[in-house]
Design a protein around this motif. Structure first.
Motif, PDB file in Angstrom:
ATOM      1  N   TYR A 125       9.488  22.099  39.512  1.00  0.00           N
ATOM      2  CA  TYR A 125       9.286  22.098  37.967  1.00  0.00           C
ATOM      3  C   TYR A 125       9.103  20.556  37.297  1.00  0.00           C
ATOM      4  O   TYR A 125      10.077  19.663  38.038  1.00  0.00           O
ATOM      5  CB  TYR A 125      10.420  22.628  37.392  1.00  0.00           C
ATOM      6  CG  TYR A 125      10.529  24.093  37.557  1.00  0.00           C
ATOM      7  CD1 TYR A 125       9.743  25.089  36.848  1.00  0.00           C
ATOM      8  CD2 TYR A 125      11.403  24.794  38.775  1.00  0.00           C
ATOM      9  CE1 TYR A 125      10.069  26.410  37.125  1.00  0.00           C
ATOM     10  CE2 TYR A 125      11.614  25.997  38.818  1.00  0.00           C
ATOM     11  CZ  TYR A 125      10.670  26.902  38.174  1.00  0.00           C
ATOM     12  OH  TYR A 125      10.806  28.331  38.309  1.00  0.00           O
ATOM     13  N   TRP A 147       6.838  25.734  29.843  1.00  0.00           N
ATOM     14  CA  TRP A 147       7.226  24.984  30.682  1.00  0.00           C
ATOM     15  C   TRP A 147       8.881  25.278  30.762  1.00  0.00           C
ATOM     16  O   TRP A 147       9.539  25.653  29.821  1.00  0.00           O
ATOM     17  CB  TRP A 147       6.823  23.679  30.812  1.00  0.00           C
ATOM     18  CG  TRP A 147       5.694  23.413  31.004  1.00  0.00           C
ATOM     19  CD1 TRP A 147       4.524  24.069  30.669  1.00  0.00           C
ATOM     20  CD2 TRP A 147       5.043  22.038  30.984  1.00  0.00           C
ATOM     21  NE1 TRP A 147       3.375  23.361  30.838  1.00  0.00           N
ATOM     22  CE2 TRP A 147       3.411  22.103  31.087  1.00  0.00           C
ATOM     23  CE3 TRP A 147       5.434  20.642  31.361  1.00  0.00           C
ATOM     24  CZ2 TRP A 147       2.495  21.092  31.312  1.00  0.00           C
ATOM     25  CZ3 TRP A 147       4.605  19.738  31.607  1.00  0.00           C
ATOM     26  CH2 TRP A 147       3.192  19.725  31.552  1.00  0.00           C
ATOM     27  N   LYS A 148       9.453  24.778  31.869  1.00  0.00           N
ATOM     28  CA  LYS A 148      10.860  25.140  31.727  1.00  0.00           C
ATOM     29  C   LYS A 148      11.528  23.642  31.142  1.00  0.00           C
ATOM     30  O   LYS A 148      11.173  22.757  31.284  1.00  0.00           O
ATOM     31  CB  LYS A 148      11.372  25.051  33.423  1.00  0.00           C
ATOM     32  CG  LYS A 148      12.976  24.930  33.547  1.00  0.00           C
ATOM     33  CD  LYS A 148      13.476  24.738  34.921  1.00  0.00           C
ATOM     34  CE  LYS A 148      14.746  24.908  35.198  1.00  0.00           C
ATOM     35  NZ  LYS A 148      15.171  24.666  36.674  1.00  0.00           N
TER      36      LYS A 148
END
Length: 203
Positions: A87, A119-120
């Motif tokens: 990530y 996205w994280k």
């Protein structure tokens, strides 16, 4: 007073790395006065079809081969050595510690920046570094500007924008041409081409 270094971060699967990646990195380095650009091949990316990826180590080696002649470019194995899914937020947190006295700039394509809310930890991402969105062929600039403006207002963060001269080269196009036994000369460096041929990748 010590000068604060400006570090560019360019992530991607680099499957394989090509001339478009290098042009974006160099154009960004010059325009934003970056001291260096770190290329970071992804290990196991969350949003990519992993069946089409060649091993992370080989993508890392090809990235080194493509960038080695530019003294401002370097390559990190921070993600290719990571176990499990890679990530961006985890990578940027680590780099923020390593380069704690530097300013980080994350370079990505306009298509990726428009998808950043998937996205994280989006908000934390935008707080850690400055994002630079580079245009790619086929995107409506007015629409890109509109969407980036919305993101800036929502998160109260500046997202820089860089227009790159149109260059219709992509990793998927290279893989397709190899499969069809077509030349990829000048689409990436000769050293990368030789490595692909030696390893018989993308056949």
């Amino acid at each position: 007073m010590r000068k604060i270094k400006r570090i560019g971060i360019m992530g991607g699967t680099f499957n394989p790395i090509h001339i478009g990646h290098l042009i974006i990195a160099e154009e960004t380095r010059k325009k934003f006065n970056l001291d260096k650009v770190i290329f970071i091949p992804t290990g196991s990316p969350p949003h990519k079809d992993k069946t089409k990826l060649i091993p992370a180590l080989d993508r890392y080696i090809m990235t080194i081969l493509a960038t080695i002649k530019n003294k401002y470019f370097t390559v990190s194995d921070i993600e290719t050595n990571r176990i499990g899914t890679s990530y961006t937020i985890d990578t940027l947190k680590e780099l923020n510690v390593v380069y704690k006295d530097s300013e980080l700039f994350f370079i990505t394509g306009a298509d990726s920046i428009l998808d950043i809310e998937n996205w994280k930890d989006t908000e934390e991402l935008l707080n850690i570094c400055t994002f630079i969105a580079a245009t790619r062929p086929g995107y409506n600039l007015d629409e890109v500007n509109f969407q980036i403006d919305k993101l800036e207002k929502k998160y109260n963060k500046k997202i820089s924008f860089l227009t790159i001269a149109p260059m219709d080269v992509s990793s998927s196009q290279i893989r397709k041409r190899i499969k069809e036994n077509k030349t990829i000369k000048y689409m990436t460096s000769d050293s990368v081409i030789n490595y692909i041929v030696e390893k018989e990748f993308y056949r």
